[in-house]
Write an enzyme that holds these catalytic residues in place. Structure first.
Site, PDB file in Angstrom:
ATOM      1  N   ASN A 140      -3.390  -0.379  -3.128  1.00  0.00           N
ATOM      2  CA  ASN A 140      -2.974   0.650  -2.167  1.00  0.00           C
ATOM      3  C   ASN A 140      -2.516   0.086  -0.827  1.00  0.00           C
ATOM      4  O   ASN A 140      -2.217   0.841   0.092  1.00  0.00           O
ATOM      5  CB  ASN A 140      -4.131   1.630  -1.942  1.00  0.00           C
ATOM      6  N   VAL A 147       1.134   1.842   2.960  1.00  0.00           N
ATOM      7  CA  VAL A 147      -0.259   2.220   2.758  1.00  0.00           C
ATOM      8  C   VAL A 147      -0.293   3.441   1.849  1.00  0.00           C
ATOM      9  O   VAL A 147       0.215   4.508   2.202  1.00  0.00           O
ATOM     10  CB  VAL A 147      -0.949   2.547   4.099  1.00  0.00           C
ATOM     11  N   CYS A 148      -0.840   3.261   0.652  1.00  0.00           N
ATOM     12  CA  CYS A 148      -0.865   4.338  -0.343  1.00  0.00           C
ATOM     13  C   CYS A 148      -2.170   5.120  -0.223  1.00  0.00           C
ATOM     14  O   CYS A 148      -3.181   4.772  -0.832  1.00  0.00           O
ATOM     15  CB  CYS A 148      -0.711   3.764  -1.748  1.00  0.00           C
ATOM     16  N   LEU A 149      -2.130   6.162   0.575  1.00  0.00           N
ATOM     17  CA  LEU A 149      -3.292   7.007   0.824  1.00  0.00           C
ATOM     18  C   LEU A 149      -2.847   8.454   0.695  1.00  0.00           C
ATOM     19  O   LEU A 149      -1.851   8.853   1.304  1.00  0.00           O
ATOM     20  CB  LEU A 149      -3.849   6.733   2.219  1.00  0.00           C
TER      21      LEU A 149
END
Length: 330
Positions: A140, A147-149
């Site tokens: 992530n 930023v993989c959120l």
């Protein structure tokens, strides 16, 4: 220069320089606040370089008022593992350092994020860019900085976040969500104990985390130079000790020894005495001539410091006796 001889002028100069560095670095580190407002953003801020994000926020505007309220929220609620710098001239920009949580592959490492608040904030979430130093150490946290959120996802990203992104308990809510929520989620959800479902990948995450430490020490982000130096001064021994505990989990001993040596060198060059950590490699690499020399040098350091300690103890005892004798004379 003979470091075992306390009468050596070279020795006095050597240890005098070390003492001066320690005092300066530690004092600056101790003064480094969790939250601080500084005049201008640094030249290396990722969003400052892109003309798309070059606009300034006017005084008294709703966006500025909202962001400044979030500053107050950060001042009051930041944990001691998150450090934030914001800018008077560009309130829409922010830089954050997050310490990797314990009991994870990211323990002790520093992770830096550059942040931009869009013009329609808080209708849309802030934009985060992770300073990856080119390393892919988390599914992530992408090497390109993404930023993989889930709470940061917009548009089509909302469709896929359930299957890929680290999922927060809720999506971005303009009325309730804040940058503090984002920072907590980044630390707790992304930097977790097992970022990958496969143990072998989690071991790789630890290796790459060591790589991040080396790169951050060599090229600290601007405005955080003093913090980085002082932080790794204090954490050098726990970092190397953790590495030693993880050592036997790896099949490629040559690769992991090389990584350990690189980490040791950058921590020692930062001002921490680390040479005694090399002793544990003896049984892995074989007792080479070079290792014998390093081990003997380590013993010499210990003998020298023991001699100083003994001298100081004798001096203290003599002073105590003189003080006691002077009282009896009176």
């Amino acid at each position: 220069m003979d470091i075992t001889n306390p009468e050596s002028s070279g020795t006095r100069m050597f240890f005098g320089e070390i003492e001066e560095i320690v005092d300066e670095v530690e004092s600056r580190f101790n003064m480094f606040k969790n939250f601080d407002i500084i005049p201008n953003p640094p030249d290396d801020h990722i969003f400052l370089k892109n003309n798309k994000y070059s606009s300034r926020v006017l005084l008294g505007s709703p966006l500025r008022q909202k962001i400044e309220k979030e500053w107050d929220l950060l001042k009051k609620n930041l944990p001691n593992s998150i450090f934030v710098r914001v800018y008077e001239s560009r309130v829409d920009l922010m830089r954050v350092a997050i310490i990797g949580p314990p009991n994870t592959p990211y323990d002790h490492a520093l992770f830096f994020f550059d942040i931009y608040f869009p013009k329609n904030y808080p209708s849309n979430p802030p934009k985060l860019c992770y300073r990856s130093y080119g390393l892919d150490l988390n599914p992530n946290l992408r090497p390109g900085g993404k930023v993989c959120l889930s709470m940061l996802s917009t548009g089509y990203e909302r469709i896929i976040h359930k299957y890929w992104y680290a999922c927060y308990t809720q999506d971005w809510n303009p009325k309730e969500s804040s940058i503090l929520n984002v920072l907590y989620a980044s630390q707790g959800l992304i930097m977790c104990e097992k970022p990958y479902p496969i143990d072998e990948y989690n071991k790789k995450a630890f290796e790459l985390t060591c790589g991040i430490m080396i790169r951050v020490l060599r090229e600290p982000p601007m405005n955080f130079e003093d913090f980085v130096k002082g932080y790794f001064r204090k954490r050098a021994h726990p970092i190397l000790w953790k590495f030693r505990q993880e050592f036997d989990c790896y099949k490629d001993q040559i690769m992991i020894i090389e990584l350990f040596n690189n980490l040791y060198k950058v921590l020692e060059s930062n001002g921490t005495y680390c040479i005694h950590h090399l002793c544990f490699l003896k049984s892995r690499k074989g007792n080479t001539e070079e290792e014998k020399e390093e081990e003997e040098e380590s013993r010499n350091y210990m003998r020298y410091f023991m001699k100083i300690a003994k001298t100081l103890k004798n001096l203290a005892e003599s002073l105590a006796k003189l003080k006691h004798a002077s009282k009896e004379t009176v």
